[in-house]
Structures are given as C-alpha cells and as structure tokens.
Design an enzyme around this catalytic site. Structure first.
Site, PDB file in Angstrom:
ATOM      1  N   ARG A 170     -39.357  58.363 -38.544  1.00 10.68           N
ATOM      2  CA  ARG A 170     -38.833  57.682 -40.033  1.00 10.68           C
ATOM      3  C   ARG A 170     -40.291  57.398 -39.924  1.00 10.68           C
ATOM      4  O   ARG A 170     -40.437  55.856 -39.517  1.00 10.68           O
ATOM      5  CB  ARG A 170     -37.798  57.151 -39.706  1.00 10.68           C
ATOM      6  CG  ARG A 170     -36.278  57.719 -40.417  1.00 10.68           C
ATOM      7  CD  ARG A 170     -34.944  57.322 -39.736  1.00 10.68           C
ATOM      8  NE  ARG A 170     -35.186  55.648 -40.866  1.00 10.68           N
ATOM      9  CZ  ARG A 170     -33.900  55.009 -40.536  1.00 10.68           C
ATOM     10  NH1 ARG A 170     -32.922  55.722 -39.883  1.00 10.68           N
ATOM     11  NH2 ARG A 170     -33.749  54.082 -41.384  1.00 10.68           N
TER      12      ARG A 170
ATOM     13  N   ARG B 107     -37.464  56.624 -31.673  1.00  8.32           N
ATOM     14  CA  ARG B 107     -36.282  57.952 -32.618  1.00  8.32           C
ATOM     15  C   ARG B 107     -37.556  59.053 -33.346  1.00  8.32           C
ATOM     16  O   ARG B 107     -38.229  58.501 -33.771  1.00  8.32           O
ATOM     17  CB  ARG B 107     -35.750  56.574 -33.330  1.00  8.32           C
ATOM     18  CG  ARG B 107     -34.823  57.512 -34.409  1.00  8.32           C
ATOM     19  CD  ARG B 107     -33.836  56.873 -34.995  1.00  8.32           C
ATOM     20  NE  ARG B 107     -34.496  55.585 -35.922  1.00  8.32           N
ATOM     21  CZ  ARG B 107     -33.339  55.047 -36.775  1.00  8.32           C
ATOM     22  NH1 ARG B 107     -32.013  55.133 -36.021  1.00  8.32           N
ATOM     23  NH2 ARG B 107     -33.717  53.977 -37.543  1.00  8.32           N
TER      24      ARG B 107
ATOM     25  N   ARG C 163     -23.820  46.070 -45.924  1.00  7.19           N
ATOM     26  CA  ARG C 163     -24.573  45.054 -45.325  1.00  7.19           C
ATOM     27  C   ARG C 163     -24.936  43.739 -46.122  1.00  7.19           C
ATOM     28  O   ARG C 163     -25.714  42.947 -45.696  1.00  7.19           O
ATOM     29  CB  ARG C 163     -26.548  45.731 -45.297  1.00  7.19           C
ATOM     30  CG  ARG C 163     -26.579  46.803 -44.419  1.00  7.19           C
ATOM     31  CD  ARG C 163     -27.436  47.394 -44.775  1.00  7.19           C
ATOM     32  NE  ARG C 163     -28.675  47.608 -43.719  1.00  7.19           N
ATOM     33  CZ  ARG C 163     -29.190  48.824 -42.976  1.00  7.19           C
ATOM     34  NH1 ARG C 163     -27.396  50.420 -43.411  1.00  7.19           N
ATOM     35  NH2 ARG C 163     -29.727  49.774 -42.623  1.00  7.19           N
TER      36      ARG C 163
ATOM     37  N   ARG D 285     -36.502  44.323 -40.792  1.00  5.64           N
ATOM     38  CA  ARG D 285     -35.434  45.171 -40.787  1.00  5.64           C
ATOM     39  C   ARG D 285     -34.578  44.225 -39.537  1.00  5.64           C
ATOM     40  O   ARG D 285     -32.986  43.679 -40.249  1.00  5.64           O
ATOM     41  CB  ARG D 285     -35.044  46.271 -40.470  1.00  5.64           C
ATOM     42  CG  ARG D 285     -35.432  47.422 -41.766  1.00  5.64           C
ATOM     43  CD  ARG D 285     -36.433  48.192 -40.803  1.00  5.64           C
ATOM     44  NE  ARG D 285     -34.799  49.625 -40.276  1.00  5.64           N
ATOM     45  CZ  ARG D 285     -34.906  50.438 -40.054  1.00  5.64           C
ATOM     46  NH1 ARG D 285     -36.093  51.046 -39.437  1.00  5.64           N
ATOM     47  NH2 ARG D 285     -34.255  51.270 -39.645  1.00  5.64           N
TER      48      ARG D 285
ATOM     49  N   LYS E 282     -25.582  53.658 -34.441  1.00  6.79           N
ATOM     50  CA  LYS E 282     -23.706  53.785 -35.156  1.00  6.79           C
ATOM     51  C   LYS E 282     -24.495  54.963 -35.011  1.00  6.79           C
ATOM     52  O   LYS E 282     -23.300  55.922 -35.814  1.00  6.79           O
ATOM     53  CB  LYS E 282     -23.918  53.174 -36.273  1.00  6.79           C
ATOM     54  CG  LYS E 282     -24.522  51.195 -36.763  1.00  6.79           C
ATOM     55  CD  LYS E 282     -24.607  51.182 -37.232  1.00  6.79           C
ATOM     56  CE  LYS E 282     -25.914  51.275 -38.032  1.00  6.79           C
ATOM     57  NZ  LYS E 282     -27.012  51.186 -38.101  1.00  6.79           N
TER      58      LYS E 282
END
Ligand code: ADP
Ligand code: AMP
Length: 214
Positions: free
Chosen positions: A159, A126, A87, A170, A13
């Site tokens: 992160r 990431r 969400r 998640r 996203k």
C-alpha cells in the site's frame, strides 16, 4: 447487534475482523476498503478521497458517513463489524444517529492495543493481493511463493500509504483524532474491551472470540 473493532492502523483489525466475521456471521464494513474500492473504480468519491489517503490524513466526516449510510441501507439485514470506523467524534455521533434511524444497536467496542514501533514494523512489511485483497506480512506471515498470493496466485503489492513517513503521520492522526473516540464510548452504555494485540494472531483471536461470545 453491530460491533466496532477499534485500534490504530496496523493493529490487526482486518486480519482479526475477517476471521470474526466468518465465525459470527458478521459483515465486515471497512471504510478503508470501501474507499480503496472507490479509488479503483475512479468514482468522484474515490478521486476526492485520494489526496487525504495518500497523505495519511482523514477523509472528511461527511464523505465517510454518507458512504457508510449507503452500505447500511443497502444491506439492512446484515450485522456489521465496523473496522476503521468511526475515526472521529463526529463520525461516532453520526453513527449513533444512523443506528437510531435504522433501528439498530451496538453491542460492543473491541479495542486492539498495539505499540507504535510494532505498527511501523508491521506496516513496512505488509503486502496485499491486488486481485483478491488477501493480506500477508513479509516477516510474520509470508506467502508460499514470493510475490504471489496463496489464494489466487495474484500479484502482491504494497500500500502506498504504508511508507514509514506516512505511517508516522497516520499514527499521529490516530492519537489526535481517533483515540479520543474511546472517551465518547467510555461514557456508556457499551462495553469497551481492550485486547492486547501484540501477541500472535491466534492468541488475539481467542480473546476476541471469547468477548464476542460472552
Ligand atoms: P489493520 O487492518 O488494523 O490496518 P492488518 O490486519 O492489515 O491491520 O495487519 C497489519 C499487518 O500486520 C499485516 O501485514 C498483518 O499480516 C500483520 N499482523 C496482523 N496481526 C498480527 C499479529 N498479531 N502479529 C504479527 N503480525 C500481525
Ligand atoms: P485504513 O484502511 O483503515 O488504514 O484506512 C486507510 C486510509 O483511508 C486512512 O489513512 C484515511 O485516509 C482513510 N480512511 C479510512 N477510514 C476512514 C474514516 N473512518 N474516516 C476518515 N478517513 C478514513
């Protein structure tokens, strides 16, 4: 006309949203980015959000809706691309009320579909620049110099919520609380468009651009 870019964590996203925002003159409103900014600045909101984010749980709806309302009110002339919001069903209903109050409309809900295993792999590799926020992937999109941002030379970091254990939670939260938001939008009047997010960035981009241009 505002747009929602929807999908599980790690679907792309942010990657796609930045490009779409630039191309169509939209302002990307990422609630995750806003929360991380509050955390960096040590605001009360940031301190409250921290424990939820570290556990991969959702920050309470009222906190999120208040934060979004502040930005939308301050930037009333922008056209927004919502990333990572709404969400929950309560957030979707809150957004609908807010849009009505501010005399705004949604034009589309674009959904990036990506498998869980791809997501775990993507998020474990990431990294982002602690200085300018640019996002890389050590496997698919590595920086030119190890550990350094191509754009500003800043140090690259991981992160803390991209650890596999937290990512799995998640994903569970996404399936349980967030995916059902699509049923809400499926009732209309918006078009919900699914795009296969498993392909190379440019191919996904081309589909999203075609949808937004339509
Ligand atoms: P989100 O904002 O949905 O959490 P990101 O845009 O940060 O997702 O992407 C998650 C990770 O996957 C990043 O490291 C990014 O570089 C990488 N990525 C994004 N899109 C693709 C793609 N189409 N193919 C491979 N890797 C991708
Ligand atoms: P993201 O950057 O979108 O992956 O979000 C990172 C974390 O911030 C999530 O795991 C949640 O803890 C929190 N968060 C971001 N957006 C929302 C939202 N709309 N509602 C609740 N929590 C959120």
């Amino acid at each position: 006309m505002d747009v929602i870019l929807f999908g599980p964590p790690g679907a792309g996203k942010g990657t796609q949203g930045d490009r779409l925002a630039e191309r169509f003159g939209l302002e990307r409103l990422s609630t995750g980015d806003l929360l991380r900014e509050h955390r960096r600045n040590g605001t009360p909101l940031g301190r409250e959000a921290q424990r939820y984010m570290d556990a991969g749980e959702l920050v309470p709806d009222a906190v999120i809706l208040g934060m979004v309302e502040d930005v939308m009110t301050a930037r009333s002339r922008a056209r927004f691309l919502f990333d990572g919001f709404p969400r929950t069903r309560a957030q979707a209903e809150g957004l609908a009320a807010l849009l009505e109050r501010l005399n705004r409309k949604l034009s589309a809900v674009l959904v990036l579909d990506v498998d869980d295993e791809t997501i775990v792999e993507r998020l474990s590799s990431r990294v982002f620049c602690g200085n300018c926020g640019a996002v890389y992937n050590l496997r698919t999109d590595p920086p030119a110099a190890p550990g350094r941002c191509n754009v500003c030379g800043g140090r690259l970091e991981q992160r803390s919520d991209d650890r596999e254990e937290t990512v799995r939670n998640r994903l569970a939260v996404y399936r349980r609380e967030t995916a059902p938001v699509l049923d809400y939008y499926g009732q209309g009047p918006f078009t919900v468009v699914h795009v296969n997010g498993e392909r190379p960035v440019e191919d996904v981009q081309a589909d999203l651009v075609a949808q937004l241009a339509a």
